[in-house]
Design a protein around this motif. Structure first.
Motif, PDB file in Angstrom:
ATOM      1  N   GLN A 127     110.280 115.671 105.295  1.00 38.23           N
ATOM      2  CA  GLN A 127     111.184 114.538 105.129  1.00 38.23           C
ATOM      3  C   GLN A 127     112.630 114.928 105.408  1.00 38.23           C
ATOM      4  O   GLN A 127     113.434 114.093 105.825  1.00 38.23           O
ATOM      5  N   GLY A 128     112.960 116.196 105.183  1.00 39.26           N
ATOM      6  CA  GLY A 128     114.321 116.657 105.445  1.00 39.26           C
ATOM      7  C   GLY A 128     114.538 117.110 106.870  1.00 39.26           C
ATOM      8  O   GLY A 128     115.665 117.420 107.249  1.00 39.26           O
ATOM      9  N   MET A 129     113.471 117.173 107.671  1.00 40.22           N
ATOM     10  CA  MET A 129     113.578 117.670 109.044  1.00 40.22           C
ATOM     11  C   MET A 129     113.552 116.571 110.087  1.00 40.22           C
ATOM     12  O   MET A 129     113.828 116.824 111.259  1.00 40.22           O
ATOM     13  N   VAL A 130     113.193 115.366 109.701  1.00 39.97           N
ATOM     14  CA  VAL A 130     113.169 114.251 110.638  1.00 39.97           C
ATOM     15  C   VAL A 130     114.009 113.116 110.075  1.00 39.97           C
ATOM     16  O   VAL A 130     114.385 113.113 108.905  1.00 39.97           O
ATOM     17  N   ASP A 131     114.299 112.140 110.921  1.00 37.20           N
ATOM     18  CA  ASP A 131     115.114 111.005 110.480  1.00 37.20           C
ATOM     19  C   ASP A 131     114.281 109.936 109.786  1.00 37.20           C
ATOM     20  O   ASP A 131     114.777 109.229 108.909  1.00 37.20           O
ATOM     21  N   GLU A 132     113.029 109.811 110.192  1.00 37.86           N
ATOM     22  CA  GLU A 132     112.129 108.846 109.558  1.00 37.86           C
ATOM     23  C   GLU A 132     110.750 109.463 109.437  1.00 37.86           C
ATOM     24  O   GLU A 132     110.301 110.191 110.322  1.00 37.86           O
ATOM     25  N   MET A 133     110.068 109.151 108.329  1.00 34.88           N
ATOM     26  CA  MET A 133     108.698 109.629 108.120  1.00 34.88           C
ATOM     27  C   MET A 133     107.949 108.559 107.347  1.00 34.88           C
ATOM     28  O   MET A 133     108.378 108.164 106.263  1.00 34.88           O
ATOM     29  N   SER A 134     106.858 108.068 107.902  1.00 29.73           N
ATOM     30  CA  SER A 134     106.123 106.982 107.246  1.00 29.73           C
ATOM     31  C   SER A 134     104.634 107.157 107.460  1.00 29.73           C
ATOM     32  O   SER A 134     104.184 107.703 108.480  1.00 29.73           O
ATOM     33  N   TYR A 135     103.824 106.690 106.473  1.00 29.11           N
ATOM     34  CA  TYR A 135     102.376 106.736 106.540  1.00 29.11           C
ATOM     35  C   TYR A 135     101.807 105.329 106.696  1.00 29.11           C
ATOM     36  O   TYR A 135     102.433 104.348 106.281  1.00 29.11           O
ATOM     37  N   ASN A 136     100.622 105.249 107.296  1.00 31.70           N
ATOM     38  CA  ASN A 136      99.921 103.973 107.284  1.00 31.70           C
ATOM     39  C   ASN A 136      99.319 103.741 105.904  1.00 31.70           C
ATOM     40  O   ASN A 136      99.373 104.611 105.024  1.00 31.70           O
ATOM     41  N   ARG A 137      98.734 102.573 105.695  1.00 32.51           N
ATOM     42  CA  ARG A 137      98.227 102.215 104.365  1.00 32.51           C
ATOM     43  C   ARG A 137      97.123 103.158 103.910  1.00 32.51           C
ATOM     44  O   ARG A 137      97.047 103.525 102.725  1.00 32.51           O
ATOM     45  N   GLU A 138      96.253 103.561 104.841  1.00 30.22           N
ATOM     46  CA  GLU A 138      95.124 104.421 104.463  1.00 30.22           C
ATOM     47  C   GLU A 138      95.565 105.845 104.151  1.00 30.22           C
ATOM     48  O   GLU A 138      94.868 106.571 103.449  1.00 30.22           O
ATOM     49  N   GLY A 139      96.683 106.278 104.711  1.00 31.48           N
ATOM     50  CA  GLY A 139      97.146 107.638 104.473  1.00 31.48           C
ATOM     51  C   GLY A 139      96.601 108.661 105.437  1.00 31.48           C
ATOM     52  O   GLY A 139      96.732 109.867 105.207  1.00 31.48           O
ATOM     53  N   ASN A 140      95.981 108.212 106.546  1.00 30.49           N
ATOM     54  CA  ASN A 140      95.455 109.174 107.532  1.00 30.49           C
ATOM     55  C   ASN A 140      96.255 109.155 108.829  1.00 30.49           C
ATOM     56  O   ASN A 140      95.804 109.683 109.840  1.00 30.49           O
ATOM     57  N   GLU A 141      97.429 108.550 108.809  1.00 30.73           N
ATOM     58  CA  GLU A 141      98.300 108.535 109.986  1.00 30.73           C
ATOM     59  C   GLU A 141      99.752 108.598 109.530  1.00 30.73           C
ATOM     60  O   GLU A 141     100.179 107.813 108.689  1.00 30.73           O
ATOM     61  N   VAL A 142     100.484 109.556 110.079  1.00 32.13           N
ATOM     62  CA  VAL A 142     101.894 109.711 109.740  1.00 32.13           C
ATOM     63  C   VAL A 142     102.712 109.593 111.017  1.00 32.13           C
ATOM     64  O   VAL A 142     102.316 110.074 112.079  1.00 32.13           O
ATOM     65  N   THR A 143     103.857 108.927 110.910  1.00 34.79           N
ATOM     66  CA  THR A 143     104.774 108.769 112.035  1.00 34.79           C
ATOM     67  C   THR A 143     106.085 109.468 111.721  1.00 34.79           C
ATOM     68  O   THR A 143     106.691 109.236 110.664  1.00 34.79           O
ATOM     69  N   LEU A 144     106.499 110.357 112.625  1.00 36.25           N
ATOM     70  CA  LEU A 144     107.753 111.089 112.487  1.00 36.25           C
ATOM     71  C   LEU A 144     108.706 110.634 113.589  1.00 36.25           C
ATOM     72  O   LEU A 144     108.299 110.492 114.738  1.00 36.25           O
ATOM     73  N   VAL A 145     109.962 110.430 113.243  1.00 35.80           N
ATOM     74  CA  VAL A 145     110.966 110.004 114.219  1.00 35.80           C
ATOM     75  C   VAL A 145     112.165 110.934 114.144  1.00 35.80           C
ATOM     76  O   VAL A 145     112.687 111.209 113.054  1.00 35.80           O
ATOM     77  N   THR A 169     115.374 116.604 126.796  1.00 42.56           N
ATOM     78  CA  THR A 169     116.082 115.748 125.846  1.00 42.56           C
ATOM     79  C   THR A 169     117.405 116.404 125.452  1.00 42.56           C
ATOM     80  O   THR A 169     117.604 117.606 125.638  1.00 42.56           O
ATOM     81  N   PRO A 170     118.311 115.607 124.877  1.00 47.56           N
ATOM     82  CA  PRO A 170     119.593 116.170 124.432  1.00 47.56           C
ATOM     83  C   PRO A 170     119.538 116.829 123.065  1.00 47.56           C
ATOM     84  O   PRO A 170     120.579 117.187 122.514  1.00 47.56           O
ATOM     85  N   LEU A 171     118.343 117.024 122.502  1.00 54.22           N
ATOM     86  CA  LEU A 171     118.240 117.664 121.193  1.00 54.22           C
ATOM     87  C   LEU A 171     118.656 119.124 121.272  1.00 54.22           C
ATOM     88  O   LEU A 171     118.375 119.813 122.245  1.00 54.22           O
ATOM     89  N   SER A 172     119.296 119.591 120.220  1.00 51.48           N
ATOM     90  CA  SER A 172     119.692 120.994 120.149  1.00 51.48           C
ATOM     91  C   SER A 172     118.494 121.864 119.824  1.00 51.48           C
ATOM     92  O   SER A 172     117.432 121.366 119.416  1.00 51.48           O
ATOM     93  N   ASN A 173     118.646 123.174 119.982  1.00 52.31           N
ATOM     94  CA  ASN A 173     117.560 124.100 119.640  1.00 52.31           C
ATOM     95  C   ASN A 173     117.146 123.949 118.184  1.00 52.31           C
ATOM     96  O   ASN A 173     115.962 123.962 117.853  1.00 52.31           O
ATOM     97  N   MET A 218     113.466 122.866 116.742  1.00 50.08           N
ATOM     98  CA  MET A 218     112.715 123.687 115.799  1.00 50.08           C
ATOM     99  C   MET A 218     112.360 122.887 114.545  1.00 50.08           C
ATOM    100  O   MET A 218     111.297 123.081 113.949  1.00 50.08           O
ATOM    101  N   GLN A 219     113.228 121.967 114.133  1.00 48.37           N
ATOM    102  CA  GLN A 219     112.919 121.116 112.986  1.00 48.37           C
ATOM    103  C   GLN A 219     111.726 120.209 113.294  1.00 48.37           C
ATOM    104  O   GLN A 219     110.816 120.055 112.471  1.00 48.37           O
ATOM    105  N   ILE A 220     111.716 119.625 114.501  1.00 47.92           N
ATOM    106  CA  ILE A 220     110.581 118.795 114.903  1.00 47.92           C
ATOM    107  C   ILE A 220     109.307 119.632 114.940  1.00 47.92           C
ATOM    108  O   ILE A 220     108.245 119.218 114.458  1.00 47.92           O
ATOM    109  N   ARG A 221     109.406 120.805 115.506  1.00 48.21           N
ATOM    110  CA  ARG A 221     108.242 121.682 115.619  1.00 48.21           C
ATOM    111  C   ARG A 221     107.656 121.967 114.243  1.00 48.21           C
ATOM    112  O   ARG A 221     106.439 121.895 114.046  1.00 48.21           O
ATOM    113  N   GLN A 222     108.514 122.306 113.281  1.00 43.43           N
ATOM    114  CA  GLN A 222     108.040 122.622 111.944  1.00 43.43           C
ATOM    115  C   GLN A 222     107.402 121.407 111.284  1.00 43.43           C
ATOM    116  O   GLN A 222     106.348 121.509 110.639  1.00 43.43           O
TER     117      GLN A 222
END
Length: 310
Positions: free
Chosen positions: A280-298, A187-191, A195-199
């Protein structure tokens, strides 16, 4: 190191197909870099590897090891943790953060045998972790496994969707390191962005293991990596009951990030609780499903730089 008594039987090369030390189709010897500040131990490891066809160089401190890794591009690095200048964890982290060395297999050799140090080793990107004293065959097997990891990284293409299931923090760390290597190469992501995604993924996956699944190994954590044209999407799901994000007194809140510390102290929890806020400061989007047992990071790829003014 529990090696001297086993040297007599170390010359056989049949076990485990470890004579792959010779490069296929050529006469070039496989190479190793031993980063070890005790000369006798370093020479012994070099002698043992030589029995399997390895040509080894020795670095007596971390900075020299980092320089030689870039210059020599060895087939494997044997890394001691207790070095006179830079500790081995930091050396490994810097190897993984440099595109020139990130795919060099690393075997950590150390007298630090507790679980926390082993976890730290995998966290910074080690492929194998051996505690002293270890046997000759254990060393050979760790080197072979580390080199097999690099071959798998070269063969795997990061595209479409990758789905994995994890049952412990160790498997999480190993899988995340593999994912990190592929992201950097494909991918074209920088190092720094990688590392932000990894964290962020590490923090959310650990929450899933600790809070969602309550450390129960019969409950899996599912991680799905989706590679899109404009970025990465990572979905992390546990098998717990979920939670209400609006009612988390033990977690940090944006309007008052320290008010939760007293709550955590009364509950007997370690100081912390900043995970979601940091992510929240390391990704562009962060959202949970209604139940709170699934998180999506973008995490989106960087756009083209604006053209200079005419």
């Amino acid at each position: 190191m529990n090696l001297t008594g086993e040297m007599a039987g170390a010359g056989t090369i049949a076990r485990g197909g470890l004579d792959e030390a010779r490069t296929t189709g050529t006469s070039k010897m496989a190479t190793a870099l031993i980063v070890e500040d005790h000369p006798e131990q370093a020479r012994l490891v070099r002698k043992i590897l030589g029995l399997r066809g390895y040509e080894a160089e020795i670095a007596e401190d971390g900075e020299t090891g980092l320089r030689l890794a870039r210059e020599l591009q060895p087939d494997v690095i044997l890394l001691d943790l207790m070095l006179p200048d830079v500790n081995g964890f930091d050396v490994c982290r810097r190897l993984r953060g440099d595109r020139a060395t990130m795919l060099i297999p690393v075997v950590m050799l150390t007298a630090l045998d507790d679980r926390q140090h082993q976890m730290h080793g995998f966290r910074v990107g080690a492929n194998a972790y051996l505690t002293k004293p270890y046997g000759v065959e254990e060393l050979y097997e760790a080197v072979a496994a580390a080199r097999a990891w690099r071959e798998s990284m070269r063969e795997r293409a990061l595209q479409g969707e990758i789905h994995v299931e994890l049952d412990s923090e160790i498997t999480l760390l190993k899988d995340l390191n593999d994912f990190l290597m592929n992201v950097c190469r494909a991918t074209p992501l920088s190092n720094d962005q990688v590392m932000q995604i990894r964290q962020a993924v590490m923090e959310m996956a650990q929450n899933a293991i600790e809070w969602g699944n309550q450390h129960r190994t019969d409950r899996l954590v599912e991680i799905t990596y989706r590679v899109h044209a404009d970025g990465l999407e990572i979905v992390i799901r546990d098998q717990g009951q979920g939670f209400d994000r609006g009612s988390l007194p033990h977690a940090a809140a944006p309007d008052d990030p320290f008010s939760h510390l007293d709550v955590r102290d009364k509950l007997g929890l370690r100081a912390g609780g900043f995970g979601m806020l940091i992510c929240q400061g390391m990704v562009d989007e962060m959202s949970y499903n209604r139940e709170g047992n699934e998180v999506t990071l973008v995490k989106r790829y960087p756009g083209p730089e604006p053209a200079p003014d005419a």
